[in-house]
Write a protein that holds these residues in place. Structure first.
Motif, PDB file in Angstrom:
ATOM      1  N   PHE A 156     -21.392  11.756   0.973  1.00 54.59           N
ATOM      2  CA  PHE A 156     -20.658  12.458  -0.084  1.00 54.59           C
ATOM      3  C   PHE A 156     -19.932  13.695   0.436  1.00 54.59           C
ATOM      4  N   ASN A 157     -19.738  13.758   1.770  1.00 50.58           N
ATOM      5  CA  ASN A 157     -18.815  14.773   2.283  1.00 50.58           C
ATOM      6  C   ASN A 157     -18.093  14.167   3.481  1.00 50.58           C
ATOM      7  N   GLN A 158     -16.942  14.731   3.824  1.00 50.85           N
ATOM      8  CA  GLN A 158     -16.067  14.055   4.803  1.00 50.85           C
ATOM      9  C   GLN A 158     -16.411  14.364   6.251  1.00 50.85           C
ATOM     10  N   MET A 159     -17.387  15.233   6.519  1.00 50.69           N
ATOM     11  CA  MET A 159     -17.653  15.670   7.887  1.00 50.69           C
ATOM     12  C   MET A 159     -19.063  15.339   8.372  1.00 50.69           C
ATOM     13  N   TRP A 160     -19.736  14.419   7.716  1.00 52.72           N
ATOM     14  CA  TRP A 160     -21.094  14.043   8.084  1.00 52.72           C
ATOM     15  C   TRP A 160     -22.020  15.260   8.095  1.00 52.72           C
ATOM     16  N   VAL A 161     -21.784  16.207   7.186  1.00 56.04           N
ATOM     17  CA  VAL A 161     -22.679  17.380   7.097  1.00 56.04           C
ATOM     18  C   VAL A 161     -23.965  16.928   6.411  1.00 56.04           C
ATOM     19  N   LYS A 162     -25.091  17.125   7.110  1.00 57.37           N
ATOM     20  CA  LYS A 162     -26.393  16.722   6.534  1.00 57.37           C
ATOM     21  C   LYS A 162     -26.816  17.750   5.485  1.00 57.37           C
ATOM     22  N   ASP A 163     -27.716  17.356   4.613  1.00 57.44           N
ATOM     23  CA  ASP A 163     -28.147  18.275   3.547  1.00 57.44           C
ATOM     24  C   ASP A 163     -28.739  19.563   4.114  1.00 57.44           C
ATOM     25  N   ASP A 164     -29.574  19.426   5.185  1.00 56.14           N
ATOM     26  CA  ASP A 164     -30.202  20.643   5.725  1.00 56.14           C
ATOM     27  C   ASP A 164     -29.171  21.524   6.439  1.00 56.14           C
ATOM     28  N   GLU A 165     -28.158  20.865   7.010  1.00 57.52           N
ATOM     29  CA  GLU A 165     -27.092  21.626   7.680  1.00 57.52           C
ATOM     30  C   GLU A 165     -26.307  22.450   6.647  1.00 57.52           C
ATOM     31  N   TRP A 166     -26.066  21.835   5.510  1.00 61.94           N
ATOM     32  CA  TRP A 166     -25.348  22.517   4.430  1.00 61.94           C
ATOM     33  C   TRP A 166     -26.117  23.760   3.974  1.00 61.94           C
ATOM     34  N   ALA A 229     -26.785  22.791  -4.347  1.00 60.76           N
ATOM     35  CA  ALA A 229     -27.683  22.649  -3.195  1.00 60.76           C
ATOM     36  C   ALA A 229     -27.694  21.216  -2.680  1.00 60.76           C
ATOM     37  N   SER A 230     -27.099  20.311  -3.413  1.00 58.11           N
ATOM     38  CA  SER A 230     -27.150  18.892  -3.020  1.00 58.11           C
ATOM     39  C   SER A 230     -25.744  18.308  -3.052  1.00 58.11           C
ATOM     40  N   PRO A 231     -25.565  17.074  -2.552  1.00 57.45           N
ATOM     41  CA  PRO A 231     -24.222  16.484  -2.515  1.00 57.45           C
ATOM     42  C   PRO A 231     -23.492  16.605  -3.859  1.00 57.45           C
ATOM     43  N   GLY A 232     -22.182  16.803  -3.727  1.00 54.69           N
ATOM     44  CA  GLY A 232     -21.366  17.128  -4.906  1.00 54.69           C
ATOM     45  C   GLY A 232     -20.658  18.450  -4.644  1.00 54.69           C
ATOM     46  N   TRP A 233     -21.042  19.097  -3.529  1.00 54.55           N
ATOM     47  CA  TRP A 233     -20.422  20.388  -3.175  1.00 54.55           C
ATOM     48  C   TRP A 233     -19.077  20.217  -2.479  1.00 54.55           C
ATOM     49  N   ASP A 234     -18.856  19.056  -1.840  1.00 54.04           N
ATOM     50  CA  ASP A 234     -17.587  18.834  -1.128  1.00 54.04           C
ATOM     51  C   ASP A 234     -16.558  18.282  -2.110  1.00 54.04           C
ATOM     52  N   ASN A 235     -15.497  19.040  -2.326  1.00 54.57           N
ATOM     53  CA  ASN A 235     -14.488  18.580  -3.289  1.00 54.57           C
ATOM     54  C   ASN A 235     -13.345  17.806  -2.622  1.00 54.57           C
ATOM     55  N   SER A 236     -13.421  17.615  -1.302  1.00 56.60           N
ATOM     56  CA  SER A 236     -12.327  16.921  -0.623  1.00 56.60           C
ATOM     57  C   SER A 236     -12.386  15.417  -0.891  1.00 56.60           C
ATOM     58  N   ASP A 237     -11.346  14.707  -0.493  1.00 60.64           N
ATOM     59  CA  ASP A 237     -11.320  13.288  -0.849  1.00 60.64           C
ATOM     60  C   ASP A 237     -10.396  12.502   0.068  1.00 60.64           C
ATOM     61  N   MET A 238     -10.914  12.163   1.242  1.00 58.59           N
ATOM     62  CA  MET A 238     -10.110  11.371   2.168  1.00 58.59           C
ATOM     63  C   MET A 238     -10.020   9.914   1.720  1.00 58.59           C
ATOM     64  N   ALA A 239     -10.964   9.488   0.876  1.00 60.32           N
ATOM     65  CA  ALA A 239     -10.881   8.119   0.346  1.00 60.32           C
ATOM     66  C   ALA A 239      -9.615   7.963  -0.494  1.00 60.32           C
ATOM     67  N   MET A 240      -9.213   9.048  -1.145  1.00 57.48           N
ATOM     68  CA  MET A 240      -7.963   9.021  -1.925  1.00 57.48           C
ATOM     69  C   MET A 240      -6.787   8.666  -1.018  1.00 57.48           C
ATOM     70  N   PHE A 241      -6.839   9.145   0.220  1.00 57.56           N
ATOM     71  CA  PHE A 241      -5.721   8.908   1.138  1.00 57.56           C
ATOM     72  C   PHE A 241      -5.878   7.608   1.921  1.00 57.56           C
ATOM     73  N   SER A 242      -7.109   7.137   2.089  1.00 56.08           N
ATOM     74  CA  SER A 242      -7.254   5.889   2.832  1.00 56.08           C
ATOM     75  C   SER A 242      -6.932   4.689   1.943  1.00 56.08           C
ATOM     76  N   GLY A 243      -6.921   4.916   0.631  1.00 55.45           N
ATOM     77  CA  GLY A 243      -6.639   3.811  -0.293  1.00 55.45           C
ATOM     78  C   GLY A 243      -7.906   3.243  -0.905  1.00 55.45           C
ATOM     79  N   ASP A 244      -9.038   3.896  -0.634  1.00 60.20           N
ATOM     80  CA  ASP A 244     -10.323   3.438  -1.168  1.00 60.20           C
ATOM     81  C   ASP A 244     -10.530   4.078  -2.545  1.00 60.20           C
ATOM     82  N   ALA A 245      -9.872   3.523  -3.530  1.00 62.90           N
ATOM     83  CA  ALA A 245      -9.883   4.127  -4.862  1.00 62.90           C
ATOM     84  C   ALA A 245     -11.295   4.161  -5.461  1.00 62.90           C
ATOM     85  N   GLU A 246     -12.091   3.130  -5.148  1.00 64.86           N
ATOM     86  CA  GLU A 246     -13.438   3.096  -5.704  1.00 64.86           C
ATOM     87  C   GLU A 246     -14.245   4.302  -5.213  1.00 64.86           C
TER      88      GLU A 246
END
Ligand code: SF4
Ligand code: SF4
Ligand code: SF4
Length: 442
Positions: A156-166, A229-246
């Motif tokens: 749920f984030n574009q940089m493989w940031v782990k929960d503990d890393e966040w 504190a949990s996934p949902g913090w990253d507002n970016s969206d590379m799936a929007m640009f790759s065409g992965d609408a789902e």
């Protein structure tokens, strides 16, 4: 395709190897599915309306920077991709798909400047997203871009940031900031706060000081805020640009659901253009939202509100000549150009405009996921934006203010490659460095 259209192929395993698995039947079925089932009136109107006048050509920085090569004209990009798919009723070769993917993903920033030049308002960016959608469903996507999209689906984030890393990064920035602002907190998962602040994943990964700066601004403004504190913090969206609408939809739902879980009054997003587009233009539409589930604003609006309300005050002014880059997604997309200037002018009395500007500004050539297509495609975009270098140079400014992460990445490369004597700043950099800081230790 014409010679111009096939002139240059950039090696990319995501494009070159993926097409090996394609069959004519799969290509045809996928194209017909996307054209007939996912798109209808808007696509048909654009296809039927275009009179091939090429007035859109000069809108495009690629066209202008590549000696007016028709390959890079907006209408040329559509002609060499989607029109051909429609004309052949989906019967195109796998090599055609490979070349169409290169055009749609790496030679168009989806910046929508061309919409303003077409007498009929034809939106080439929209047409290129249809090509990307077809390519995504066929599994033909630039490798680097696809990696960020995979990261979104896994973490749920574009940089493989782990929960503990966040969490560690937020704690680290809070500790650092408390040396300067003893009472500062970065509140985590504070239910009922006024504001949920969300950022893009490159901030904790590479630019953690931006979280420090934002925390300082919230602190000095006396804001009631929190970060998830949990996934949902990253507002970016590379799936929007790759065409992965789902996946794009899942990301946007997660972001809003996180804000709902925290029962905040609104979401403030950091200085990112594409993340903002993903909530006001694309993700929201895919999810069928008529209204935003929770009010959401970009940092430009937030900073402007703070200044107008006197919650942050100017402490010192920048003496150098500054100019303001209008990010496509916040300006052409959402009309925040005057708000951005209002914030900038408060701290920078010496402002000079680029020409053209506001909704006619040239794109940075990084957006639309193009910079995320990685090193193989870097020089295509750098050479594809010499016009931006000329535009920047003509201002004579020493500081370029760009309230968008992607714009920073793109403009940094332009400044470096064309040897421009300029420094890039976010609005947050300026506010942090030049606001009054009564809560800071001397
Ligand atoms: S890069 Fe911008 S101006 Fe060029 S075709 Fe794409 S949307 Fe249009
Ligand atoms: S998209 Fe518009 S400006 Fe471009 S060729 Fe078609 S009608 Fe002309
Ligand atoms: S990165 Fe900035 S200038 Fe480039 S497309 Fe995105 S918002 Fe526009």
């Amino acid at each position: 395709m014409s010679e111009a259209a096939t002139a240059k192929r950039i090696a990319d395993p995501g494009l070159d190897q993926s097409i090996e698995k394609l069959t004519p039947d799969r290509i045809e079925a996928t194209i017909l599915r996307v054209i007939n089932q996912e798109n209808s009136a808007r696509l048909k109107t654009f296809v039927d309306t275009c009179v091939h006048c090429a007035l859109c050509s000069e809108a495009c920085h690629y066209f202008m920077s590549y000696d007016r090569n028709p390959r890079y004209a907006p209408v040329g990009k559509v002609k060499n991709t989607l029109w051909e798919m429609i004309r052949c009723k989906g019967k195109v070769s796998k090599e055609f798909i490979r070349d169409a993917a290169q055009i749609a993903y790496t030679e168009c920033n989806l910046c929508k400047r061309c919409v303003h030049f077409c007498p009929f308002g034809i939106d080439t960016a929209y047409l290129m997203t249809i090509v990307r959608r077809i390519c995504h469903l066929l599994g033909v996507t630039p490798q680097y871009l696809q990696d960020t999209s995979h990261s979104h689906s896994a973490t749920f984030n574009q940089m493989w940031v782990k929960d503990d890393e966040w969490m560690d990064t937020l704690q680290w920035q809070e500790e650092e900031a408390r040396d300067e602002f003893p009472g500062l907190r970065i509140p985590l998962d504070k239910e009922g706060a006024d504001i949920m602040y969300s950022v893009i994943a490159p901030e904790p990964k590479f630019r953690a000081q931006l979280i420090y700066q934002a925390a300082a601004i919230f602190h000095e403004a006396g804001s009631d805020w929190t970060m998830p504190a949990s996934p949902g913090w990253d507002n970016s969206d590379m799936a929007m640009f790759s065409g992965d609408a789902e996946m794009m939809g899942r990301l946007k739902r997660k972001h809003f659901d996180t804000a709902r879980r925290l029962r905040v009054k609104k979401i403030v997003m950091g200085e990112c253009g594409h993340a903002y587009r993903s909530v006001y233009d694309m993700g929201n539409r895919w999810l069928g939202y008529k209204e935003m589930p929770i009010p959401i604003i970009h940092a430009i609006q937030f900073y402007c509100e703070l200044l107008r309300a006197g919650k942050i005050k100017v402490g010192s002014k920048i003496k150098e000549l500054c100019t303001f880059h209008d990010p496509c997604n916040t300006v052409r997309g959402m009309g925040l150009h005057e708000m951005g200037r209002e914030v900038a002018r408060a701290f920078c009395p010496n402002m000079v405009e680029m020409h053209p500007n506001r909704e006619h500004n040239y794109c940075c050539c990084a957006g639309g996921g193009v910079i995320n297509c990685g090193p193989p495609h870097k020089m295509t975009r750098v050479h594809g934006n010499s016009i931006k270098a000329e535009q920047l140079k003509a201002t004579g400014a020493k500081i370029v203010i760009a309230p968008c992460h992607n714009c920073h990445g793109g403009l940094e490369d332009i400044i470096h490659h064309y040897k421009l004597d300029m420094k890039l700043m976010f609005l947050g950099d300026i506010i942090f460095e030049h606001m009054q800081k009564p809560g800071a230790v001397e």
